[in-house]
Design an enzyme around this catalytic site. Sequence first.
Site, PDB file in Angstrom:
ATOM      1  N   SER A 179       0.807  -1.221   0.000  1.00 42.77           N
ATOM      2  CA  SER A 179       0.000   0.000   0.000  1.00 42.77           C
ATOM      3  C   SER A 179       0.844   1.277   0.000  1.00 42.77           C
ATOM      4  O   SER A 179       1.585   1.538   0.947  1.00 42.77           O
ATOM      5  CB  SER A 179      -0.916   0.002   1.232  1.00 42.77           C
ATOM      6  OG  SER A 179      -1.558   1.238   1.358  1.00 42.77           O
ATOM      7  N   ARG A 192       6.815 -18.471  -4.911  1.00 40.47           N
ATOM      8  CA  ARG A 192       5.896 -17.935  -3.890  1.00 40.47           C
ATOM      9  C   ARG A 192       4.635 -18.783  -3.736  1.00 40.47           C
ATOM     10  O   ARG A 192       3.909 -18.649  -2.744  1.00 40.47           O
ATOM     11  CB  ARG A 192       5.497 -16.498  -4.273  1.00 40.47           C
ATOM     12  CG  ARG A 192       6.562 -15.466  -4.020  1.00 40.47           C
ATOM     13  CD  ARG A 192       6.104 -14.415  -3.034  1.00 40.47           C
ATOM     14  NE  ARG A 192       5.057 -13.598  -3.548  1.00 40.47           N
ATOM     15  CZ  ARG A 192       5.213 -12.385  -4.073  1.00 40.47           C
ATOM     16  NH1 ARG A 192       6.414 -11.858  -4.172  1.00 40.47           N
ATOM     17  NH2 ARG A 192       4.178 -11.693  -4.473  1.00 40.47           N
ATOM     18  N   GLU A 231      27.087 -25.809  -9.206  1.00 41.08           N
ATOM     19  CA  GLU A 231      28.547 -25.670  -9.350  1.00 41.08           C
ATOM     20  C   GLU A 231      29.019 -24.363  -8.717  1.00 41.08           C
ATOM     21  O   GLU A 231      30.179 -24.215  -8.345  1.00 41.08           O
ATOM     22  CB  GLU A 231      28.939 -25.704 -10.827  1.00 41.08           C
ATOM     23  CG  GLU A 231      29.117 -27.099 -11.395  1.00 41.08           C
ATOM     24  CD  GLU A 231      27.846 -27.937 -11.393  1.00 41.08           C
ATOM     25  OE1 GLU A 231      26.754 -27.366 -11.572  1.00 41.08           O
ATOM     26  OE2 GLU A 231      27.959 -29.166 -11.202  1.00 41.08           O
ATOM     27  N   ASP A 252      14.525 -13.295   5.578  1.00 37.24           N
ATOM     28  CA  ASP A 252      15.490 -12.231   5.898  1.00 37.24           C
ATOM     29  C   ASP A 252      15.134 -11.449   7.160  1.00 37.24           C
ATOM     30  O   ASP A 252      15.582 -10.317   7.327  1.00 37.24           O
ATOM     31  CB  ASP A 252      15.596 -11.265   4.701  1.00 37.24           C
ATOM     32  CG  ASP A 252      14.252 -10.662   4.321  1.00 37.24           C
ATOM     33  OD1 ASP A 252      13.203 -11.149   4.814  1.00 37.24           O
ATOM     34  OD2 ASP A 252      14.239  -9.708   3.523  1.00 37.24           O
ATOM     35  N   GLY A 277      14.604 -13.678  -3.221  1.00 38.74           N
ATOM     36  CA  GLY A 277      15.217 -13.443  -1.916  1.00 38.74           C
ATOM     37  C   GLY A 277      15.444 -11.970  -1.639  1.00 38.74           C
ATOM     38  O   GLY A 277      15.999 -11.607  -0.605  1.00 38.74           O
ATOM     39  N   ARG A 278      15.056 -11.145  -2.593  1.00 38.47           N
ATOM     40  CA  ARG A 278      15.282  -9.687  -2.510  1.00 38.47           C
ATOM     41  C   ARG A 278      16.755  -9.408  -2.216  1.00 38.47           C
ATOM     42  O   ARG A 278      17.590  -9.787  -3.022  1.00 38.47           O
ATOM     43  CB  ARG A 278      14.367  -9.070  -1.458  1.00 38.47           C
ATOM     44  CG  ARG A 278      14.049  -7.609  -1.724  1.00 38.47           C
ATOM     45  CD  ARG A 278      13.166  -7.047  -0.659  1.00 38.47           C
ATOM     46  NE  ARG A 278      11.776  -7.416  -0.855  1.00 38.47           N
ATOM     47  CZ  ARG A 278      10.924  -6.765  -1.622  1.00 38.47           C
ATOM     48  NH1 ARG A 278      11.311  -5.699  -2.282  1.00 38.47           N
ATOM     49  NH2 ARG A 278       9.677  -7.162  -1.742  1.00 38.47           N
ATOM     50  N   THR A 286       7.403 -14.480   4.996  1.00 42.36           N
ATOM     51  CA  THR A 286       8.055 -14.094   3.737  1.00 42.36           C
ATOM     52  C   THR A 286       8.926 -15.264   3.272  1.00 42.36           C
ATOM     53  O   THR A 286       9.555 -15.929   4.096  1.00 42.36           O
ATOM     54  CB  THR A 286       8.941 -12.838   3.883  1.00 42.36           C
ATOM     55  OG1 THR A 286       9.791 -12.725   2.729  1.00 42.36           O
ATOM     56  CG2 THR A 286       9.847 -12.881   5.114  1.00 42.36           C
ATOM     57  N   ILE A 287       8.979 -15.465   1.965  1.00 40.10           N
ATOM     58  CA  ILE A 287       9.838 -16.546   1.463  1.00 40.10           C
ATOM     59  C   ILE A 287      11.320 -16.195   1.618  1.00 40.10           C
ATOM     60  O   ILE A 287      12.183 -17.062   1.533  1.00 40.10           O
ATOM     61  CB  ILE A 287       9.541 -16.894  -0.015  1.00 40.10           C
ATOM     62  CG1 ILE A 287       9.866 -15.725  -0.939  1.00 40.10           C
ATOM     63  CG2 ILE A 287       8.120 -17.386  -0.191  1.00 40.10           C
ATOM     64  CD1 ILE A 287       9.976 -16.113  -2.411  1.00 40.10           C
ATOM     65  N   GLU A 300      18.631 -13.088  -6.819  1.00 39.71           N
ATOM     66  CA  GLU A 300      18.192 -11.918  -7.591  1.00 39.71           C
ATOM     67  C   GLU A 300      18.842 -10.621  -7.090  1.00 39.71           C
ATOM     68  O   GLU A 300      18.988  -9.671  -7.846  1.00 39.71           O
ATOM     69  CB  GLU A 300      16.670 -11.772  -7.542  1.00 39.71           C
ATOM     70  CG  GLU A 300      16.112 -11.510  -6.155  1.00 39.71           C
ATOM     71  CD  GLU A 300      14.614 -11.226  -6.127  1.00 39.71           C
ATOM     72  OE1 GLU A 300      14.003 -11.031  -7.179  1.00 39.71           O
ATOM     73  OE2 GLU A 300      14.062 -11.193  -5.002  1.00 39.71           O
TER      74      GLU A 300
HETATM   75  O1  F6P Z   1       9.624 -10.489  -0.512  1.00 37.77           O
HETATM   76  C1  F6P Z   1       9.157 -11.570  -1.254  1.00 37.77           C
HETATM   77  C2  F6P Z   1       9.491 -11.395  -2.710  1.00 37.77           C
HETATM   78  O2  F6P Z   1       8.995 -12.502  -3.426  1.00 37.77           O
HETATM   79  C3  F6P Z   1      10.970 -11.163  -3.027  1.00 37.77           C
HETATM   80  O3  F6P Z   1      11.706 -12.362  -3.008  1.00 37.77           O
HETATM   81  C4  F6P Z   1      10.897 -10.507  -4.370  1.00 37.77           C
HETATM   82  O4  F6P Z   1      12.034  -9.705  -4.599  1.00 37.77           O
HETATM   83  C5  F6P Z   1       9.662  -9.654  -4.265  1.00 37.77           C
HETATM   84  O5  F6P Z   1       8.873 -10.227  -3.221  1.00 37.77           O
HETATM   85  C6  F6P Z   1       8.831  -9.591  -5.509  1.00 37.77           C
HETATM   86  O6  F6P Z   1       7.772  -8.731  -5.259  1.00 37.77           O
HETATM   87  P1  F6P Z   1       6.525  -8.537  -6.242  1.00 37.77           P
HETATM   88  O7  F6P Z   1       5.698  -9.778  -6.175  1.00 37.77           O
HETATM   89  O8  F6P Z   1       5.831  -7.351  -5.701  1.00 37.77           O
HETATM   90  O9  F6P Z   1       7.103  -8.346  -7.599  1.00 37.77           O
END
Ligand code: F6P
Length: 330
Positions: free
Chosen positions: A79, A264, A194, A136, A177-178, A132-133, A229
Amino acid sequence: MMPVDKMERIGVFTSGGDAPGMNACLRAVVRKAISCGKEVIGIRRGYQGMIEADFEALNSLSVSNIIQNGGTILKSARSDAFRTSEGRQTAADNLRKAGIDGLIAIGGDGTLAGAALFFEEHQIPLIGCPGTIDNDLFGTDETIGYDTALNTAIENIDKIRDTADAHDRLFLVEVMGRDAGFIALHSGIGGGAEMVLVPETLSDINKIKTHIHALMSEQHRSSIVVVAEGDELGGASQIASAMHEDERFKHIDLRVCILGHIQRGGSPSARDRVLASRLGVAAVDALLDGHANVMVGIIDNQVRLTPSRNVYSKKKSISYELLELTQLLN
Ligand code: F6P
């Protein structure tokens, strides 16, 4: 602040990126609160629903048959309006009008950051549940959804391995994983990668190219590099571009696979269902014990409370021992 013995009605919401196990946590919150004689109000679409007074009363039946489902029956949102003080004021007014005396938030760092600010401004007691996946959050060994996402990542890396092996290809597999490398590190070990690239360590593109080139040309076999990522070199596509520009990679058959939001979704693992159930119950206990502005977590198998501010301002570290293990085993 509302005296605890006067707390009659608890609001619960899911916020930020959904995570498998959020429904299991919601179910536990609702059933525990009802068993303590409290009413539960579900707030749809997180903070946005708070601002729009999108509320629904929940009973035991409202949460039956959801423990096995991914996503969240309350839906989720990020939001922008809640980032403004006007938005938070409207949210607080709506909660008070609906007679909601305490809140349970299920979400990640953005959710907990919003919760801490909201509590400081409006003093409505709020307990966070780590959902959260990304895994962190400081204050819990694991977050709800992480185990399922990790297993999804490994399952997909296994599949990529089949086709990579059939063609002797190099695959760069990007996982979510942000800014954190938990999914990358653990799926890399479990998937026999690897190489694993995580944001927590500096990656040197030249060393990476030399190492992977040597593997591919000397051993004539497939290779998988798992890329978080959030790695500072950029995602898998950027690393692939750097490899394509290098003469040595001219004869290497390279593909990129971004696992993305697949990680997710899906039915939560047994581990996530149990974790979510424990944390949902612990959150209600914490609220009714008079705690506010804390997150419930599980550390060394014990329920622990951590101030919300610490949850997102302190950094939870990946295991450097495991990082060394990836180097040893590949
Ligand atoms: O925080 C969970 C997450 O799936 C991160 O791993 C990822 O960077 C982000 O959310 C993606 O967010 P959205 O679904 O808003 O693109």
